[in-house]
Write an enzyme that holds these catalytic residues in place. Structure first.
Site, PDB file in Angstrom:
ATOM      1  N   LYS A 299       0.790  -1.158  -0.168  1.00 24.02           N
ATOM      2  CA  LYS A 299      -0.092  -0.186  -0.398  1.00 24.02           C
ATOM      3  C   LYS A 299       0.502   1.222  -0.018  1.00 24.02           C
ATOM      4  O   LYS A 299       1.538   1.751   0.775  1.00 24.02           O
ATOM      5  CB  LYS A 299      -0.647  -0.156   1.164  1.00 24.02           C
ATOM      6  CG  LYS A 299      -2.382   0.857   1.170  1.00 24.02           C
ATOM      7  CD  LYS A 299      -2.748   1.685   2.359  1.00 24.02           C
ATOM      8  CE  LYS A 299      -1.394   3.146   3.110  1.00 24.02           C
ATOM      9  NZ  LYS A 299      -1.443   4.279   2.258  1.00 24.02           N
TER      10      LYS A 299
ATOM     11  N   GLY B  62       7.030   5.022   8.372  1.00 28.84           N
ATOM     12  CA  GLY B  62       5.625   6.426   8.715  1.00 28.84           C
ATOM     13  C   GLY B  62       6.383   6.917  10.275  1.00 28.84           C
ATOM     14  O   GLY B  62       7.202   6.837  10.319  1.00 28.84           O
ATOM     15  N   SER B  63       5.134   7.875  10.239  1.00 31.54           N
ATOM     16  CA  SER B  63       5.193   7.969  11.853  1.00 31.54           C
ATOM     17  C   SER B  63       4.973   7.114  13.110  1.00 31.54           C
ATOM     18  O   SER B  63       4.619   6.068  13.391  1.00 31.54           O
ATOM     19  CB  SER B  63       4.262   9.248  11.979  1.00 31.54           C
ATOM     20  OG  SER B  63       2.754   8.943  12.177  1.00 31.54           O
TER      21      SER B  63
ATOM     22  N   VAL C  86       1.253   6.360  13.994  1.00 33.23           N
ATOM     23  CA  VAL C  86       1.051   5.682  13.032  1.00 33.23           C
ATOM     24  C   VAL C  86       1.647   4.409  13.623  1.00 33.23           C
ATOM     25  O   VAL C  86       1.060   3.206  13.977  1.00 33.23           O
ATOM     26  CB  VAL C  86       1.154   6.036  11.643  1.00 33.23           C
ATOM     27  CG1 VAL C  86       0.137   4.502  10.746  1.00 33.23           C
ATOM     28  CG2 VAL C  86       0.088   7.338  11.737  1.00 33.23           C
ATOM     29  N   GLY C  87       2.684   4.492  13.661  1.00 33.62           N
ATOM     30  CA  GLY C  87       3.728   3.378  13.895  1.00 33.62           C
ATOM     31  C   GLY C  87       2.819   2.460  15.468  1.00 33.62           C
ATOM     32  O   GLY C  87       3.144   0.940  15.301  1.00 33.62           O
TER      33      GLY C  87
ATOM     34  N   GLU D 193       9.615   1.428  11.566  1.00 33.79           N
ATOM     35  CA  GLU D 193      10.732   2.168  11.065  1.00 33.79           C
ATOM     36  C   GLU D 193      10.040   3.874  11.141  1.00 33.79           C
ATOM     37  O   GLU D 193       8.976   4.199  10.212  1.00 33.79           O
ATOM     38  CB  GLU D 193      11.248   2.067   9.716  1.00 33.79           C
ATOM     39  CG  GLU D 193      12.594   2.433   9.846  1.00 33.79           C
ATOM     40  CD  GLU D 193      13.475   1.896   9.934  1.00 33.79           C
ATOM     41  OE1 GLU D 193      13.814   2.706  11.084  1.00 33.79           O
ATOM     42  OE2 GLU D 193      13.968   0.456  10.835  1.00 33.79           O
TER      43      GLU D 193
ATOM     44  N   CYS E  73      13.027  11.633   7.374  1.00 32.88           N
ATOM     45  CA  CYS E  73      12.992  10.536   9.533  1.00 32.88           C
ATOM     46  C   CYS E  73      14.509  10.825   9.368  1.00 32.88           C
ATOM     47  O   CYS E  73      14.675  10.981  11.170  1.00 32.88           O
ATOM     48  CB  CYS E  73      12.430   9.237   9.074  1.00 32.88           C
ATOM     49  SG  CYS E  73      13.833   8.555   8.182  1.00 32.88           S
TER      50      CYS E  73
ATOM     51  N   GLN F 259       0.916  19.130   6.294  1.00 33.52           N
ATOM     52  CA  GLN F 259       2.139  19.810   6.112  1.00 33.52           C
ATOM     53  C   GLN F 259       2.796  21.100   6.531  1.00 33.52           C
ATOM     54  O   GLN F 259       3.541  21.368   7.268  1.00 33.52           O
ATOM     55  CB  GLN F 259       3.751  18.769   5.585  1.00 33.52           C
ATOM     56  CG  GLN F 259       3.595  17.419   5.501  1.00 33.52           C
ATOM     57  CD  GLN F 259       3.232  16.266   6.329  1.00 33.52           C
ATOM     58  OE1 GLN F 259       2.789  15.502   7.496  1.00 33.52           O
ATOM     59  NE2 GLN F 259       5.099  16.387   7.754  1.00 33.52           N
TER      60      GLN F 259
ATOM     61  N   GLU G  37       9.018  16.046  16.463  1.00 34.44           N
ATOM     62  CA  GLU G  37       9.018  15.556  15.520  1.00 34.44           C
ATOM     63  C   GLU G  37       8.713  16.722  14.546  1.00 34.44           C
ATOM     64  O   GLU G  37       7.369  16.602  14.854  1.00 34.44           O
ATOM     65  CB  GLU G  37       9.448  14.644  14.572  1.00 34.44           C
ATOM     66  CG  GLU G  37      10.089  14.578  12.951  1.00 34.44           C
ATOM     67  CD  GLU G  37       9.581  12.959  12.710  1.00 34.44           C
ATOM     68  OE1 GLU G  37       8.640  12.105  13.026  1.00 34.44           O
ATOM     69  OE2 GLU G  37      10.568  12.204  11.929  1.00 34.44           O
TER      70      GLU G  37
HETATM   71  C1  UN1 Z   1      14.053   8.382   5.002  1.00 33.39           C
HETATM   72  O1  UN1 Z   1      14.005   9.332   6.039  1.00 33.39           O
HETATM   73  O2  UN1 Z   1      12.145   7.806   5.685  1.00 33.39           O
HETATM   74  O3  UN1 Z   1      19.428   7.989   4.860  1.00 33.39           O
HETATM   75  C2  UN1 Z   1      15.075   7.395   4.746  1.00 33.39           C
HETATM   76  C3  UN1 Z   1      18.578   9.095   4.339  1.00 33.39           C
HETATM   77  C4  UN1 Z   1      17.921   8.147   3.591  1.00 33.39           C
HETATM   78  C5  UN1 Z   1      16.779   7.772   3.777  1.00 33.39           C
HETATM   79  C6  UN1 Z   1      15.741   8.494   4.286  1.00 33.39           C
HETATM   80  N1  UN1 Z   1      18.773   7.563   2.295  1.00 33.39           N
HETATM   81  O4  UN1 Z   1      18.491  10.145   4.248  1.00 33.39           O
END
Ligand code: UN1
Length: 496
Positions: free
Chosen positions: A176, A229-230, A233-234, A251, A285, A332, A386
């Site tokens: 998805k 994701g966040s 939600v995770g 993640e 992230c 956002q 965040e």
């Molecule tokens: C993410 O922000 O979810 O290391 C992944 C990094 C990228 C991957 C980021 N290669 O910033």
């Protein structure tokens, strides 16, 4: 304007959502530019996709892993050929600048070639048995049908981090994609199809998290879930998956610190901070959202950093001269706005930006000024939560030990960076920073696909992508072969 309509991919066929409903995919730099209409899927669509994946699993799991890997090699080569087109599609649907979307496609290419090598490894172990004439080993088995839920900020790279290791391991997939950026998943899967992936091995169901993601998580025939994701939600995903005892890889968020010591190469630290904070418009992230400055260099660094942040060119990512693209959607923008207000109310100072950009061409999309907040203290919400936007906080400290303490004083633990020329401090930081990733003299962003990717605390639940993904997408089987031709009882017949 006219725009294409995309369907779900179920058992090799392109099918509209049963409801007939669609969701429009808009260019965040220009909302009048409609990238396409994508299915708004529900449980009935998910059920069909899972059934197709289950059927395909019966044969895909028996394809030798080196042969499964060859599909990935061919897909990687196809992605190389289509890199420019797919990067442009991605900038249109997600917003980040072309140099970065080319990098995103490249990350999927790197992943294809890296993971393809696993087709000739997928190593298990052999080990002596405690009994005579008995052979013991462990082998990796596929998990079965896996559900993949991916975010909008790396619309091709992150799907590839999940799909490729899942496939080489012999699983079949239902993915998805993020509601905001489904096209890049379609492009990725098209490369797999053109590379010879059999029907039903990968299925796509597009739609919202609630209507499409939840039935996927809850489906009894889905054996594992991988989510990026966040953290909010995770947590939901983890709890739902736990109800059916599914392994789940989560993640999630970050509040990543770059520490700059007095002895650092200041220009290098400035380059790193600027790229880490405003690359991908801060929507990674791994983005730098706290810059920790030792007092000796703080004033100089701050003045230069603010000047450079103000000079960044914000605009449509398809324009090669633009450095910072739009935020992905209006929600956002609201989050960035809200956090600037919270920070100011708590006593932070606005040093650059702070507002949505709405004049002229900016009014067509969702843009936010590169924003720098000064005078931030570690307990303020802006220093702990965040934002996922182009908003960075400057925090000053006296000693190296304080910097480590501040860096660790949050609920997240994804990426960290230290700028120093002192090798002793560098190694102490590598040991002491609570994070899944530590960079020395490099920004918090820029992970390579063949290292473990993931974090500690509320960033993740212990799994790793990159080096580590195969562990999630396989399950161990212990195998004992007794060639003694008699009953041998472990722990009994060989005991003293
Ligand atoms: C993410 O922000 O979810 O290391 C992944 C990094 C990228 C991957 C980021 N290669 O910033």
């Amino acid at each position: 304007m006219t725009f294409p309509t995309y369907h779900n991919l179920i058992g090799g066929e392109w099918l509209p959502a049963r409801s007939g409903k669609t969701i429009l995919n808009l260019n965040p730099a220009d909302h009048s530019d409609i990238v396409g209409a994508f299915p708004s899927s529900h449980a009935e669509d998910v059920n069909l996709a899972v059934a197709a994946a289950k059927k395909a699993y019966a044969t895909w799991r028996l394809v030798p892993a080196p042969k499964r890997a060859e599909v990935l090699v061919r897909a990687g080569l196809i992605l190389q050929q289509r890199k420019e087109q797919y990067a442009r599609d991605m900038t249109r649907e997600m917003g980040k600048v072309l140099a970065e979307t080319r990098g995103d496609v490249q990350e999927a290419i790197d992943e294809a070639f890296y993971v393809a090598g696993e087709g000739r490894r997928l190593f298990g172990q052999t080990t002596p048995s405690e009994l005579q004439n008995k052979f013991a080993m462990s082998v990796r088995m596929p998990v079965g049908v896996v559900g993949l839920i991916t975010p909008w900020n790396f619309p091709m790279a992150i799907p590839s981090w999940k799909l490729f290791p899942a496939l080489v391991s012999g699983n079949t997939c239902v993915i998805k994609p993020a509601t905001d950026t489904p096209l890049s998943t379609y492009n990725l899967v098209q490369a797999l199809i053109d590379a010879g992936l059999p029907p039903g091995v990968v299925n796509i169901v597009s739609g919202s998290g609630g209507a499409t993601g939840t039935p996927l998580i809850e489906h009894p025939d889905v054996r594992a879930i991988s989510f990026t994701g966040s953290s909010e939600v995770g947590s939901f995903v983890g709890q739902r998956a736990a109800a059916t005892f599914k392994p789940v890889s989560l993640e999630m968020g970050g509040k990543n610190a770059q520490i700059v010591l007095n002895d650092a190469n200041l220009e290098l630290a400035l380059d790193g901070a600027l790229w880490g904070s405003f690359g991908t418009t801060g929507q990674r992230c791994t983005a730098t959202s706290r810059i920790l400055l030792q007092k000796g260099i703080a004033a100089d660094f701050t003045a230069k950093f603010v000047a450079r942040a103000k000079a960044l060119k914000v605009g449509n990512g398809l324009d090669e001269s633009v450095e910072v693209g739009p935020q992905v959607n209006a929600g956002q923008i609201e989050t960035s706005k809200k956090y600037v207000e919270i920070a100011l109310a708590e006593g932070a100072k606005l040093l650059a930006g702070g507002h949505p950009l709405t004049d002229g061409d900016y009014s067509k999309g969702t843009f936010f000024e590169p924003t720098v907040l000064g005078g931030v203290t570690p307990t303020m919400r802006i220093a702990r939560e965040e934002v996922f936007g182009p908003v960075v906080s400057l925090i000053e400290f006296d000693t190296f030990e304080q910097a480590i303490e501040i860096a660790n004083s949050i609920d997240y633990g994804l990426s960290t960076a230290l700028y120093t020329r002192d090798v002793n401090r560098a190694f102490a930081a590598i040991r002491d920073l609570e994070a899944g990733i530590t960079y020395i003299n490099a920004p918090t962003i820029g992970a390579e696909v063949h290292l473990p990717f993931g974090g500690v605390k509320q960033t993740g639940n212990g799994h790793r992508e990159g080096l580590g993904a195969i562990d999630f997408f396989t399950t161990w089987k212990a195998v004992y072969v007794d060639y003694s031709d008699k009953l041998q009882r472990a722990q009994i017949d060989n005991a003293e």
